[in-house]
Design an enzyme around this catalytic site. Structure first.
Site, PDB file in Angstrom:
ATOM      1  N   SER A  78      -8.030   3.812  -5.612  1.00 33.92           N
ATOM      2  CA  SER A  78      -6.750   4.475  -5.897  1.00 33.92           C
ATOM      3  C   SER A  78      -6.708   5.381  -7.112  1.00 33.92           C
ATOM      4  O   SER A  78      -5.729   6.101  -7.298  1.00 33.92           O
ATOM      5  CB  SER A  78      -5.647   3.438  -6.042  1.00 33.92           C
ATOM      6  OG  SER A  78      -5.241   3.039  -4.772  1.00 33.92           O
TER       7      SER A  78
ATOM      8  N   LYS B  86       1.615   5.363 -14.054  1.00 33.55           N
ATOM      9  CA  LYS B  86       1.818   4.881 -12.682  1.00 33.55           C
ATOM     10  C   LYS B  86       2.889   3.803 -12.683  1.00 33.55           C
ATOM     11  O   LYS B  86       2.878   2.922 -13.556  1.00 33.55           O
ATOM     12  CB  LYS B  86       0.489   4.345 -12.123  1.00 33.55           C
ATOM     13  CG  LYS B  86       0.539   3.951 -10.657  1.00 33.55           C
ATOM     14  CD  LYS B  86      -0.825   3.484 -10.168  1.00 33.55           C
ATOM     15  CE  LYS B  86      -0.824   3.186  -8.678  1.00 33.55           C
ATOM     16  NZ  LYS B  86      -2.152   2.744  -8.191  1.00 33.55           N
TER      17      LYS B  86
ATOM     18  N   SER C 213      -3.724   5.140  -3.942  1.00 30.57           N
ATOM     19  CA  SER C 213      -2.296   4.951  -4.157  1.00 30.57           C
ATOM     20  C   SER C 213      -1.761   5.653  -5.404  1.00 30.57           C
ATOM     21  O   SER C 213      -0.554   5.860  -5.490  1.00 30.57           O
ATOM     22  CB  SER C 213      -1.984   3.461  -4.243  1.00 30.57           C
ATOM     23  OG  SER C 213      -2.573   2.902  -5.405  1.00 30.57           O
TER      24      SER C 213
HETATM   25  N1  GLN Z   1      -6.542   2.560  -0.139  1.00 34.14           N
HETATM   26  C1  GLN Z   1      -6.822   1.242  -0.542  1.00 34.14           C
HETATM   27  C2  GLN Z   1      -5.739   0.323  -0.039  1.00 34.14           C
HETATM   28  O1  GLN Z   1      -4.892   0.762   0.633  1.00 34.14           O
HETATM   29  C3  GLN Z   1      -6.958   1.152  -2.020  1.00 34.14           C
HETATM   30  C4  GLN Z   1      -5.688   1.074  -2.746  1.00 34.14           C
HETATM   31  C5  GLN Z   1      -5.857   0.878  -4.213  1.00 34.14           C
HETATM   32  O2  GLN Z   1      -6.933   1.100  -4.770  1.00 34.14           O
HETATM   33  N2  GLN Z   1      -4.792   0.416  -4.850  1.00 34.14           N
HETATM   34  O3  GLN Z   1      -5.727  -0.845  -0.311  1.00 34.14           O
END
Ligand code: GLN
Length: 474
Positions: free
Chosen positions: A172, A72, A148
Protein backbone atom coordinates in the site's frame (compact mmCIF):
# COMPACT_ATOMS: atom_id res chain seq x y z
CA UNK A 1 7.56 30.36 -6.68
CA UNK A 2 4.69 28.12 -5.53
CA UNK A 3 5.95 26.50 -2.30
CA UNK A 4 3.62 23.52 -2.80
CA UNK A 5 5.75 22.33 -5.71
CA UNK A 6 8.88 22.12 -3.55
CA UNK A 7 10.44 18.90 -2.35
CA UNK A 8 10.97 18.45 1.38
CA UNK A 9 14.69 19.07 0.87
CA UNK A 10 13.96 22.11 -1.30
CA UNK A 11 11.63 23.53 1.31
CA UNK A 12 14.28 23.12 4.00
CA UNK A 13 16.74 25.02 1.78
CA UNK A 14 14.20 27.80 1.24
CA UNK A 15 13.71 28.11 5.01
CA UNK A 16 17.48 28.18 5.55
CA UNK A 17 17.79 30.98 3.00
CA UNK A 18 15.04 32.88 4.79
CA UNK A 19 12.85 32.87 1.66
CA UNK A 20 9.75 31.35 3.24
CA UNK A 21 7.99 30.85 6.55
CA UNK A 22 6.01 27.76 7.61
CA UNK A 23 2.83 29.88 7.79
CA UNK A 24 3.29 30.98 4.17
CA UNK A 25 3.83 27.39 3.06
CA UNK A 26 0.77 26.13 4.92
CA UNK A 27 -1.38 28.93 3.55
CA UNK A 28 -0.38 28.31 -0.03
CA UNK A 29 -0.78 24.54 0.38
CA UNK A 30 -4.29 25.12 1.73
CA UNK A 31 -5.08 27.31 -1.30
CA UNK A 32 -3.78 24.58 -3.65
CA UNK A 33 -5.89 22.00 -1.84
CA UNK A 34 -9.03 24.17 -2.08
CA UNK A 35 -8.60 24.79 -5.77
CA UNK A 36 -7.18 21.49 -7.04
CA UNK A 37 -8.04 18.68 -4.67
CA UNK A 38 -11.79 18.53 -5.43
CA UNK A 39 -10.95 17.05 -8.86
CA UNK A 40 -8.61 14.47 -7.30
CA UNK A 41 -10.11 13.62 -3.90
CA UNK A 42 -6.77 12.99 -2.22
CA UNK A 43 -7.74 14.58 1.08
CA UNK A 44 -10.55 13.66 3.44
CA UNK A 45 -9.98 16.80 5.51
CA UNK A 46 -7.41 19.42 6.41
CA UNK A 47 -7.36 22.01 9.16
CA UNK A 48 -5.31 25.10 8.40
CA UNK A 49 -5.93 26.71 11.81
CA UNK A 50 -4.58 23.70 13.72
CA UNK A 51 -1.53 23.54 11.46
CA UNK A 52 -0.86 27.27 11.76
CA UNK A 53 -0.97 26.91 15.55
CA UNK A 54 1.65 24.13 15.27
CA UNK A 55 3.71 26.29 12.90
CA UNK A 56 4.06 29.00 15.54
CA UNK A 57 6.30 26.75 17.63
CA UNK A 58 8.01 24.88 14.77
CA UNK A 59 11.77 24.93 15.28
CA UNK A 60 13.36 25.45 11.86
CA UNK A 61 16.73 24.22 13.10
CA UNK A 62 15.36 20.68 13.52
CA UNK A 63 15.78 18.08 10.69
CA UNK A 64 12.18 18.48 9.43
CA UNK A 65 11.57 21.91 10.96
CA UNK A 66 8.47 23.58 9.49
CA UNK A 67 7.75 20.82 6.96
CA UNK A 68 4.04 20.01 6.55
CA UNK A 69 3.40 16.27 6.18
CA UNK A 70 0.09 14.83 4.90
CA UNK A 71 -1.06 11.89 6.99
CA UNK A 72 -2.90 8.74 5.90
CA UNK A 73 -6.23 8.68 7.66
CA UNK A 74 -5.43 5.65 9.82
CA UNK A 75 -2.59 7.30 11.76
CA UNK A 76 -3.62 8.98 15.00
CA UNK A 77 -2.75 12.66 15.35
CA UNK A 78 -3.98 14.25 18.57
CA UNK A 79 -6.96 16.52 17.95
CA UNK A 80 -7.35 15.44 14.30
CA UNK A 81 -10.13 13.23 12.94
CA UNK A 82 -9.16 9.63 12.17
CA UNK A 83 -11.69 7.70 10.08
CA UNK A 84 -9.69 5.07 8.15
CA UNK A 85 -12.00 6.23 5.31
CA UNK A 86 -14.77 4.22 6.96
CA UNK A 87 -18.34 5.29 7.71
CA UNK A 88 -17.98 3.54 11.06
CA UNK A 89 -15.58 6.30 12.22
CA UNK A 90 -16.11 9.20 9.81
CA UNK A 91 -17.24 12.33 11.64
CA UNK A 92 -17.39 10.38 14.89
CA UNK A 93 -13.83 10.00 16.10
CA UNK A 94 -11.10 12.46 17.05
CA UNK A 95 -7.73 11.04 18.07
CA UNK A 96 -6.94 11.56 21.76
CA UNK A 97 -3.20 10.91 21.26
CA UNK A 98 -0.30 11.00 18.80
CA UNK A 99 1.00 7.84 17.14
CA UNK A 100 4.73 7.31 17.80
CA UNK A 101 5.54 8.24 14.18
CA UNK A 102 3.71 11.53 14.70
CA UNK A 103 5.50 12.17 17.98
CA UNK A 104 8.81 11.58 16.23
CA UNK A 105 7.83 13.83 13.31
CA UNK A 106 6.82 16.59 15.73
CA UNK A 107 10.07 16.23 17.69
CA UNK A 108 11.88 16.76 14.37
CA UNK A 109 9.87 19.94 13.78
CA UNK A 110 7.39 18.64 11.17
CA UNK A 111 3.75 19.75 11.06
CA UNK A 112 1.05 17.13 10.40
CA UNK A 113 -1.28 18.73 7.85
CA UNK A 114 -4.23 17.03 6.18
CA UNK A 115 -5.79 13.60 6.34
CA UNK A 116 -5.37 11.60 3.17
CA UNK A 117 -7.88 9.34 1.46
CA UNK A 118 -7.38 5.57 1.43
CA UNK A 119 -9.14 2.28 0.93
CA UNK A 120 -11.33 1.64 3.96
CA UNK A 121 -9.13 0.25 6.78
CA UNK A 122 -6.33 -0.03 4.15
CA UNK A 123 -8.06 -2.90 2.35
CA UNK A 124 -7.62 -2.47 -1.37
CA UNK A 125 -5.31 -1.58 -4.23
CA UNK A 126 -7.24 1.19 -5.99
CA UNK A 127 -8.68 3.52 -3.36
CA UNK A 128 -12.12 2.61 -4.72
CA UNK A 129 -12.94 1.06 -1.33
CA UNK A 130 -12.87 4.45 0.39
CA UNK A 131 -16.12 4.76 2.30
CA UNK A 132 -16.03 8.56 1.90
CA UNK A 133 -15.23 9.44 -1.71
CA UNK A 134 -13.06 8.11 -4.53
CA UNK A 135 -9.55 9.34 -5.24
CA UNK A 136 -8.21 9.84 -8.75
CA UNK A 137 -4.79 9.60 -10.34
CA UNK A 138 -3.39 13.10 -11.02
CA UNK A 139 -1.82 11.80 -14.27
CA UNK A 140 -5.24 10.73 -15.59
CA UNK A 141 -8.33 11.41 -13.47
CA UNK A 142 -10.20 8.51 -15.12
CA UNK A 143 -7.70 6.15 -13.52
CA UNK A 144 -7.06 4.88 -10.01
CA UNK A 145 -4.15 6.26 -7.96
CA UNK A 146 -3.53 2.80 -6.48
CA UNK A 147 -4.11 1.85 -2.89
CA UNK A 148 -4.52 1.63 -0.13
CA UNK A 149 -2.46 4.81 0.45
CA UNK A 150 -3.91 6.29 -2.76
CA UNK A 151 -4.61 9.69 -1.24
CA UNK A 152 -1.07 10.08 0.11
CA UNK A 153 0.37 9.21 -3.32
CA UNK A 154 -2.05 11.45 -5.22
CA UNK A 155 -1.49 14.56 -3.09
CA UNK A 156 2.31 14.27 -3.33
CA UNK A 157 2.11 13.70 -7.12
CA UNK A 158 -0.34 16.60 -7.55
CA UNK A 159 1.84 18.94 -5.46
CA UNK A 160 -0.93 19.52 -2.98
CA UNK A 161 1.47 18.16 -0.34
CA UNK A 162 5.22 18.33 0.20
CA UNK A 163 5.41 14.75 1.47
CA UNK A 164 3.15 12.19 3.12
CA UNK A 165 3.03 9.19 5.42
CA UNK A 166 1.46 5.95 4.24
CA UNK A 167 1.23 2.39 5.46
CA UNK A 168 2.06 -0.84 3.67
CA UNK A 169 0.56 -4.21 4.63
CA UNK A 170 0.81 -5.81 1.20
CA UNK A 171 2.04 -3.01 -1.05
CA UNK A 172 0.00 0.00 0.00
CA UNK A 173 2.94 2.42 -0.02
CA UNK A 174 4.83 1.04 -3.03
CA UNK A 175 1.94 0.36 -5.42
CA UNK A 176 0.24 3.79 -5.22
CA UNK A 177 3.70 5.42 -5.35
CA UNK A 178 4.35 3.50 -8.57
CA UNK A 179 0.98 4.42 -10.08
CA UNK A 180 1.33 8.13 -9.20
CA UNK A 181 5.00 8.52 -10.13
CA UNK A 182 6.42 9.26 -6.68
CA UNK A 183 8.80 7.53 -4.25
CA UNK A 184 7.36 5.18 -1.60
CA UNK A 185 9.40 3.25 0.96
CA UNK A 186 8.16 0.33 3.05
CA UNK A 187 10.54 -0.17 5.95
CA UNK A 188 11.52 -3.57 7.34
CA UNK A 189 8.98 -4.93 9.82
CA UNK A 190 10.12 -3.60 13.19
CA UNK A 191 12.00 -0.57 11.83
CA UNK A 192 9.14 1.88 12.48
CA UNK A 193 6.72 1.84 15.40
CA UNK A 194 3.13 0.80 14.73
CA UNK A 195 1.83 2.39 17.95
CA UNK A 196 -1.06 4.65 17.04
CA UNK A 197 -1.71 3.15 13.61
CA UNK A 198 -5.16 1.60 13.33
CA UNK A 199 -4.17 -2.03 12.82
CA UNK A 200 -5.14 -3.96 9.69
CA UNK A 201 -2.83 -7.01 9.84
CA UNK A 202 -0.46 -6.58 12.76
CA UNK A 203 2.23 -8.99 11.55
CA UNK A 204 2.47 -7.21 8.16
CA UNK A 205 1.74 -3.48 8.72
CA UNK A 206 4.54 -0.91 8.45
CA UNK A 207 4.43 2.86 8.14
CA UNK A 208 6.71 4.72 5.74
CA UNK A 209 7.41 7.86 3.69
CA UNK A 210 5.78 8.80 0.38
CA UNK A 211 7.75 11.60 -1.21
CA UNK A 212 8.80 13.43 -4.36
CA UNK A 213 12.42 12.22 -4.17
CA UNK A 214 14.56 9.49 -2.62
CA UNK A 215 16.43 12.08 -0.54
CA UNK A 216 13.11 13.19 0.97
CA UNK A 217 12.23 9.58 1.81
CA UNK A 218 15.62 9.14 3.51
CA UNK A 219 15.09 12.29 5.58
CA UNK A 220 11.67 11.14 6.76
CA UNK A 221 12.73 7.55 7.43
CA UNK A 222 15.65 8.73 9.55
CA UNK A 223 13.17 10.60 11.75
CA UNK A 224 10.36 8.06 12.08
CA UNK A 225 12.53 4.93 12.61
CA UNK A 226 13.68 3.57 15.92
CA UNK A 227 12.69 2.12 19.24
CA UNK A 228 9.25 2.54 20.79
CA UNK A 229 8.35 1.33 24.25
CA UNK A 230 4.71 0.98 23.17
CA UNK A 231 5.35 -1.44 20.29
CA UNK A 232 7.14 -4.60 21.34
CA UNK A 233 7.73 -5.56 17.69
CA UNK A 234 9.70 -2.37 17.07
CA UNK A 235 13.46 -2.95 17.08
CA UNK A 236 15.54 -1.20 19.69
CA UNK A 237 18.61 -0.64 17.51
CA UNK A 238 20.42 2.49 16.37
CA UNK A 239 18.99 4.18 13.28
CA UNK A 240 21.56 4.56 10.47
CA UNK A 241 22.06 7.99 8.90
CA UNK A 242 19.99 7.23 5.81
CA UNK A 243 20.52 10.74 4.44
CA UNK A 244 24.25 10.00 4.18
CA UNK A 245 23.53 7.32 1.57
CA UNK A 246 22.45 10.03 -0.88
CA UNK A 247 25.11 10.40 -3.56
CA UNK A 248 27.07 7.26 -2.68
CA UNK A 249 28.20 4.97 -5.50
CA UNK A 250 26.64 1.58 -6.19
CA UNK A 251 29.61 0.04 -8.01
CA UNK A 252 29.88 -3.63 -7.07
CA UNK A 253 26.40 -3.85 -5.55
CA UNK A 254 24.80 -7.15 -6.55
CA UNK A 255 21.21 -6.85 -7.73
CA UNK A 256 19.06 -9.95 -8.20
CA UNK A 257 16.41 -10.35 -10.88
CA UNK A 258 13.81 -12.92 -9.83
CA UNK A 259 12.64 -14.94 -12.84
CA UNK A 260 9.20 -15.35 -11.26
CA UNK A 261 8.66 -11.55 -11.26
CA UNK A 262 9.22 -11.23 -15.02
CA UNK A 263 6.77 -13.92 -16.08
CA UNK A 264 3.31 -14.23 -17.63
CA UNK A 265 0.87 -11.52 -16.61
CA UNK A 266 3.42 -8.70 -16.72
CA UNK A 267 2.40 -5.93 -19.13
CA UNK A 268 5.05 -5.79 -21.91
CA UNK A 269 5.39 -1.99 -21.75
CA UNK A 270 5.85 -2.07 -17.95
CA UNK A 271 8.40 -4.85 -18.37
CA UNK A 272 10.31 -2.79 -20.92
CA UNK A 273 10.53 0.23 -18.57
CA UNK A 274 11.68 -1.89 -15.62
CA UNK A 275 14.28 -3.70 -17.72
CA UNK A 276 15.61 -0.35 -18.94
CA UNK A 277 15.92 0.76 -15.30
CA UNK A 278 17.86 -2.40 -14.47
CA UNK A 279 20.20 -1.65 -17.41
CA UNK A 280 20.82 1.81 -15.92
CA UNK A 281 21.71 0.25 -12.58
CA UNK A 282 24.11 -2.05 -14.42
CA UNK A 283 25.73 0.88 -16.20
CA UNK A 284 26.29 2.47 -12.77
CA UNK A 285 28.44 -0.52 -11.87
CA UNK A 286 25.89 -2.84 -10.24
CA UNK A 287 26.19 -6.51 -11.03
CA UNK A 288 22.94 -8.08 -12.22
CA UNK A 289 22.42 -11.67 -11.02
CA UNK A 290 19.50 -13.99 -11.83
CA UNK A 291 17.75 -15.27 -8.69
CA UNK A 292 14.71 -17.41 -7.98
CA UNK A 293 11.83 -16.95 -5.55
CA UNK A 294 10.12 -20.29 -6.19
CA UNK A 295 7.19 -19.84 -3.81
CA UNK A 296 5.98 -16.64 -5.47
CA UNK A 297 2.99 -18.46 -6.95
CA UNK A 298 1.62 -19.04 -3.43
CA UNK A 299 2.09 -15.50 -2.15
CA UNK A 300 -1.33 -14.07 -3.03
CA UNK A 301 -3.24 -16.96 -1.42
CA UNK A 302 -1.00 -16.92 1.66
CA UNK A 303 -1.33 -13.16 2.12
CA UNK A 304 -5.11 -13.13 1.74
CA UNK A 305 -5.45 -15.81 4.43
CA UNK A 306 -3.08 -14.24 6.97
CA UNK A 307 -4.13 -10.63 6.36
CA UNK A 308 -7.86 -11.39 6.56
CA UNK A 309 -7.40 -13.56 9.67
CA UNK A 310 -5.59 -10.74 11.48
CA UNK A 311 -8.06 -8.14 10.19
CA UNK A 312 -11.05 -10.10 11.45
CA UNK A 313 -9.55 -9.98 14.92
CA UNK A 314 -8.34 -6.36 14.78
CA UNK A 315 -11.67 -5.05 13.52
CA UNK A 316 -13.67 -6.75 16.27
CA UNK A 317 -13.27 -3.58 18.35
CA UNK A 318 -15.54 -1.59 16.04
CA UNK A 319 -18.80 -2.76 17.56
CA UNK A 320 -20.61 0.46 18.42
CA UNK A 321 -19.67 0.35 22.10
CA UNK A 322 -16.44 2.25 22.26
CA UNK A 323 -15.62 3.68 18.84
CA UNK A 324 -17.60 5.63 16.26
CA UNK A 325 -20.97 4.84 14.81
CA UNK A 326 -23.64 3.13 16.94
CA UNK A 327 -26.86 1.80 15.40
CA UNK A 328 -30.17 1.70 17.27
CA UNK A 329 -31.45 -1.80 17.97
CA UNK A 330 -33.63 -3.65 20.48
CA UNK A 331 -30.85 -5.64 22.12
CA UNK A 332 -27.05 -5.75 22.42
CA UNK A 333 -26.41 -8.43 19.80
CA UNK A 334 -28.72 -6.60 17.41
CA UNK A 335 -26.81 -3.37 18.06
CA UNK A 336 -23.44 -5.01 17.29
CA UNK A 337 -24.73 -6.52 14.07
CA UNK A 338 -26.53 -3.44 12.82
CA UNK A 339 -23.63 -1.12 13.69
CA UNK A 340 -21.16 -3.24 11.74
CA UNK A 341 -23.57 -3.75 8.86
CA UNK A 342 -24.16 -0.01 8.52
CA UNK A 343 -20.60 1.07 9.24
CA UNK A 344 -18.41 -1.27 7.17
CA UNK A 345 -18.21 -1.32 3.38
CA UNK A 346 -18.45 -4.38 1.17
CA UNK A 347 -14.72 -5.21 0.95
CA UNK A 348 -14.19 -4.89 4.70
CA UNK A 349 -17.13 -7.23 5.31
CA UNK A 350 -15.77 -9.69 2.74
CA UNK A 351 -12.40 -9.76 4.55
CA UNK A 352 -13.92 -10.14 8.02
CA UNK A 353 -15.98 -13.08 6.77
CA UNK A 354 -12.97 -14.68 5.03
CA UNK A 355 -10.75 -14.10 8.05
CA UNK A 356 -13.27 -15.50 10.49
CA UNK A 357 -13.69 -18.54 8.26
CA UNK A 358 -9.97 -19.36 8.01
CA UNK A 359 -9.62 -19.11 11.79
CA UNK A 360 -12.68 -21.19 12.61
CA UNK A 361 -12.25 -24.61 14.18
CA UNK A 362 -12.08 -27.30 11.54
CA UNK A 363 -10.58 -24.93 8.97
CA UNK A 364 -7.76 -23.42 11.04
CA UNK A 365 -5.27 -26.18 10.18
CA UNK A 366 -6.25 -26.37 6.54
CA UNK A 367 -5.97 -22.64 5.89
CA UNK A 368 -4.42 -20.47 8.58
CA UNK A 369 -1.78 -22.90 9.83
CA UNK A 370 -0.84 -23.93 6.31
CA UNK A 371 -0.57 -20.28 5.27
CA UNK A 372 1.82 -19.67 8.17
CA UNK A 373 4.00 -22.54 6.94
CA UNK A 374 4.02 -21.21 3.38
CA UNK A 375 4.90 -17.79 4.78
CA UNK A 376 8.06 -19.37 6.22
CA UNK A 377 8.89 -20.85 2.82
CA UNK A 378 8.49 -17.42 1.21
CA UNK A 379 10.78 -15.90 3.82
CA UNK A 380 13.35 -18.61 3.13
CA UNK A 381 13.19 -17.88 -0.61
CA UNK A 382 14.35 -14.34 0.19
CA UNK A 383 17.01 -15.53 2.65
CA UNK A 384 18.45 -17.76 -0.07
CA UNK A 385 18.32 -15.00 -2.69
CA UNK A 386 19.91 -12.48 -0.32
CA UNK A 387 22.78 -14.90 0.31
CA UNK A 388 23.78 -14.14 -3.29
CA UNK A 389 22.68 -10.52 -3.78
CA UNK A 390 22.38 -7.22 -1.90
CA UNK A 391 19.11 -6.09 -3.49
CA UNK A 392 16.33 -7.47 -5.68
CA UNK A 393 14.86 -5.48 -8.58
CA UNK A 394 11.39 -5.98 -10.06
CA UNK A 395 8.25 -4.22 -11.22
CA UNK A 396 5.89 -2.93 -8.49
CA UNK A 397 2.65 -3.61 -10.31
CA UNK A 398 2.19 -5.94 -13.29
CA UNK A 399 -0.05 -3.37 -14.99
CA UNK A 400 -0.25 0.43 -15.33
CA UNK A 401 -2.98 2.21 -13.33
CA UNK A 402 -6.36 0.99 -14.54
CA UNK A 403 -9.64 2.87 -14.86
CA UNK A 404 -11.97 3.44 -11.94
CA UNK A 405 -14.57 0.66 -12.07
CA UNK A 406 -12.47 -1.60 -14.31
CA UNK A 407 -11.63 -4.24 -11.68
CA UNK A 408 -13.91 -3.17 -8.87
CA UNK A 409 -16.46 -5.96 -9.32
CA UNK A 410 -13.75 -8.63 -9.56
CA UNK A 411 -11.93 -8.84 -6.20
CA UNK A 412 -9.80 -11.78 -7.34
CA UNK A 413 -8.38 -9.82 -10.30
CA UNK A 414 -7.63 -6.98 -7.89
CA UNK A 415 -5.89 -9.32 -5.41
CA UNK A 416 -3.77 -10.91 -8.15
CA UNK A 417 -2.32 -7.51 -9.10
CA UNK A 418 -0.59 -7.48 -5.67
CA UNK A 419 1.72 -10.30 -6.77
CA UNK A 420 5.01 -8.35 -6.72
CA UNK A 421 4.50 -6.46 -3.47
CA UNK A 422 2.94 -8.80 -0.90
CA UNK A 423 5.87 -11.23 -0.53
CA UNK A 424 8.02 -8.47 0.98
CA UNK A 425 5.45 -8.03 3.76
CA UNK A 426 5.17 -11.79 4.33
CA UNK A 427 8.98 -11.98 4.58
CA UNK A 428 9.20 -8.78 6.65
CA UNK A 429 11.85 -7.19 4.38
CA UNK A 430 12.09 -3.59 3.13
CA UNK A 431 11.23 -2.22 -0.30
CA UNK A 432 11.02 0.98 -2.29
CA UNK A 433 9.21 2.12 -5.41
CA UNK A 434 11.06 4.69 -7.48
CA UNK A 435 9.66 6.20 -10.70
CA UNK A 436 11.19 4.63 -13.85
CA UNK A 437 9.38 6.38 -16.66
CA UNK A 438 5.94 6.17 -18.21
CA UNK A 439 3.91 4.02 -20.55
CA UNK A 440 1.40 5.55 -22.94
CA UNK A 441 -2.12 4.19 -22.65
CA UNK A 442 -4.97 5.74 -24.67
CA UNK A 443 -2.89 8.86 -25.25
CA UNK A 444 -2.00 9.38 -21.59
CA UNK A 445 1.47 8.96 -20.10
CA UNK A 446 1.10 6.79 -16.99
CA UNK A 447 3.88 6.33 -14.43
CA UNK A 448 5.71 3.05 -13.84
CA UNK A 449 7.66 2.21 -10.69
CA UNK A 450 10.84 0.19 -10.25
CA UNK A 451 10.76 -1.88 -7.07
CA UNK A 452 13.95 -2.52 -5.13
CA UNK A 453 13.75 -4.98 -2.24
CA UNK A 454 16.36 -5.08 0.50
CA UNK A 455 17.51 -7.38 3.28
CA UNK A 456 15.98 -6.99 6.74
CA UNK A 457 17.11 -3.57 7.98
CA UNK A 458 18.84 -2.97 4.65
CA UNK A 459 17.15 0.39 4.04
CA UNK A 460 20.53 2.11 3.59
CA UNK A 461 21.36 0.04 0.46
CA UNK A 462 17.82 0.58 -0.87
CA UNK A 463 18.17 4.32 -0.53
CA UNK A 464 21.67 4.39 -2.01
CA UNK A 465 20.63 2.40 -5.10
CA UNK A 466 17.28 4.15 -5.56
CA UNK A 467 18.95 7.55 -5.41
CA UNK A 468 21.75 6.55 -7.80
CA UNK A 469 19.10 5.41 -10.27
CA UNK A 470 16.94 8.51 -9.73
CA UNK A 471 19.90 10.73 -10.66
CA UNK A 472 20.40 8.92 -13.98
CA UNK A 473 16.79 9.71 -14.88
CA UNK A 474 17.34 13.42 -14.17
N1 GLN B 1 -3.77 -4.43 -1.73
C1 GLN B 1 -3.49 -5.16 -0.56
C2 GLN B 1 -4.78 -5.45 0.17
O1 GLN B 1 -5.79 -5.12 -0.32
C3 GLN B 1 -2.54 -4.42 0.31
C4 GLN B 1 -3.15 -3.38 1.14
C5 GLN B 1 -2.19 -2.73 2.08
O2 GLN B 1 -0.98 -2.83 1.93
N2 GLN B 1 -2.75 -2.08 3.09
O3 GLN B 1 -4.80 -6.00 1.23
Amino acid sequence: MNPATLTLTGLRAAYAAGDLSPAEVLTSLAAEIESRDPAIGGYLSHDLELALADAKTADLSKPLGGVPIAIKDLINVKGHPCSCASKILHGKYTSPYDATVIRKLREAGAIPFGRTNMDEFAMGSSNENSGIHPCRNPHDPERIPGGSSGGSAAVVAAHTAIAALGTDTGGSIRQPASHCGIVGLKPTYGRVSRYGLVAFASSLDQCGPMTKTVADAAAMLEVISGACDRDSTCLDAPVPRYTEEIGKEIRGLRIGLPAEYFAAGLDPAVRERVEAAVKSLESLGAEIVPVSLPNTAHAVATYYIIATAEASSNLARFDGVRYGHRAQADDLIGMYGKTRDEGFGEEVKRRIILGTYVLSSGYYDAYYLRAQKVRTLIRRDFEQAFAKVDLIASPVSPVPPFKLGEKHSDPLAMYLADIYTISANLAGICGISVPCGTVTVEGKDLPVGLQLLGKPFGEAELIRAAHAYEVTRG
